[in-house]
Design an enzyme around this catalytic site. Structure first.
Site, mmCIF file in Angstrom:
data_model
loop_
_atom_site.group_PDB
_atom_site.id
_atom_site.type_symbol
_atom_site.label_atom_id
_atom_site.label_comp_id
_atom_site.label_asym_id
_atom_site.label_seq_id
_atom_site.Cartn_x
_atom_site.Cartn_y
_atom_site.Cartn_z
ATOM 1 N N GLU A 276 24.180 7.965 -27.604
ATOM 2 C CA GLU A 276 24.495 8.211 -29.020
ATOM 3 C C GLU A 276 25.390 9.442 -29.164
ATOM 4 O OE1 GLU A 276 21.042 8.178 -31.578
ATOM 5 O OE2 GLU A 276 19.997 6.717 -30.312
ATOM 6 N N ASP A 278 27.886 12.288 -29.944
ATOM 7 C CA ASP A 278 28.837 12.868 -30.875
ATOM 8 C C ASP A 278 28.831 14.381 -30.687
ATOM 9 O OD1 ASP A 278 26.460 13.559 -32.290
ATOM 10 O OD2 ASP A 278 26.752 11.987 -33.763
#
Length: 350
Positions: A276, A278
């Site tokens: 995930e 970022d």
């Protein structure tokens, strides 16, 4: 509900510069930056990853699939997708034995039509303890509901979703099992029960444990996950991979031990995935951060791929941090080239 933050990460809750700038940069950390026209469908993120035997994926929101800029980037750049929240328990089974697969199915069907792999996230997410109908169940009924939910979802998507995050975010920062309806009724053993039920429902699927805040093995939470995986492997509990969510509020939040943590999990005999990713920021600092994260994965043979948590900055669950690889217009940012260059350089050096 109060939710604890980790590097800007709020539990499981994800609800929801220009070409000239890139060309003007001489370096991203140790990696040279190509000009904006250098990437194409044949040499983009997914294709470059595939050439290394890996994937580069993105979290996909079903509601964005009518946006041609969004879908154009998906088709050109990514060879794996994750339905962002559409496979969470409350989205898929909002009432007992009443299943809603339409939203997730849009993502899965489109991915398969375009030759992309699919990861299933959120099968069991105890940090999001809001499946209201489960709260009324007894311990025995909770166990039955857990098994039934896993069996129904994996059976529905058997042969379509190749990898599942069976349990996500089950540990607190202290390293203890997070209090939840499942843990309170079934104890920590629910983790094992979930993995065994998943293997029975789809023997061909790869089964992962997934969490945030486990990127530094020196922290209690990461050590607890490491111990869980080691225990499962020693006792034959089915587990194939570990997912490091890797939500970083800035480049400075990436631990210096990140690569060693990936290698340590891989040494247990499981694959590792960045699930995930970022990184908040912009420009050279953000580009170098993406380069470092992707390089750390590619350097470990059992680190099989990277998923960024969204496509463009405007699609991000924390868009104010501009944490992704494409800006609002869908233009590649320096961060894009940081990730791409890491995969290319590691083909030779890592």
């Amino acid at each position: 509900m109060t939710r604890a933050l980790f590097n800007g990460r709020t539990g499981r809750w994800h609800r929801a510069l220009t070409a000239a700038a890139v060309a003007g940069m001489a370096l991203i950390g140790a990696a040279a930056v190509p000009d904006a026209g250098a990437a194409s469908a044949a040499t983009g993120l997914g294709a470059t990853a595939a050439a290394r035997g890996r994937y580069f994926g993105a979290a996909v929101q079903p509601g964005r699939l009518t946006d041609p800029v969004y879908t154009g980037l998906l088709d050109q750049e990514f060879n794996s997708v994750t339905p962002e929240n559409a496979l969470e328990w409350d989205a898929v089974e909002p009432a007992r034995n009443q299943f809603a697969f339409t939203a997730a199915g849009l993502v899965v069907d489109r991915a398969r039509a375009h030759g992309a792999a699919v990861r299933g996230r959120g099968l069991v997410s105890p940090s999001a303890d809001h499946v209201a109908w489960v709260a009324a169940l007894s311990a025995d009924d909770t166990r039955a509901a857990l098994r039934s939910h896993i069996t129904a979802v994996l059976s529905h998507f058997r042969g379509q979703v190749g990898t599942w995050d069976v349990v996500s975010e089950a540990f607190a920062d202290s390293g203890s099992v997070r209090p939840s309806m499942l843990a309170n009724r079934l104890g920590p053993a629910y983790l094992e029960e979930a993995f065994r039920a998943a293997r029975a429902a789809d023997p061909a699927a790869r089964l992962c444990y997934n969490d945030f805040g486990i990127e530094d093995l020196g922290l209690p939470k990461a050590q607890a996950v490491y111990d869980l995986v080691r225990d499962f492997r020693s006792r034959g509990v089915p587990i194939d991979c570990v997912g490091l969510e890797s939500h970083f509020i800035s480049a400075a939040a990436i631990p210096s031990t990140y690569g060693r943590t990936i290698a340590a999990f891989a040494a247990l005999g499981v694959n590792v995935e960045i699930t995930e990713l970022d990184v908040g920021g912009s420009g050279t600092a953000q580009a170098d951060a993406y380069r470092r994260v992707v390089s750390a994965c590619i350097a470990v043979s059992r680190c099989t791929g990277v998923t960024v948590w969204g496509v463009r900055d405007i699609d991000s669950w924390r868009s104010n941090l501009t944490p992704l690889l494409f800006d609002a217009a869908g233009t590649r940012k320096p961060a894009y080239y940081g990730a791409l260059s890491a995969m290319r350089i590691c083909a030779v050096r890592c």
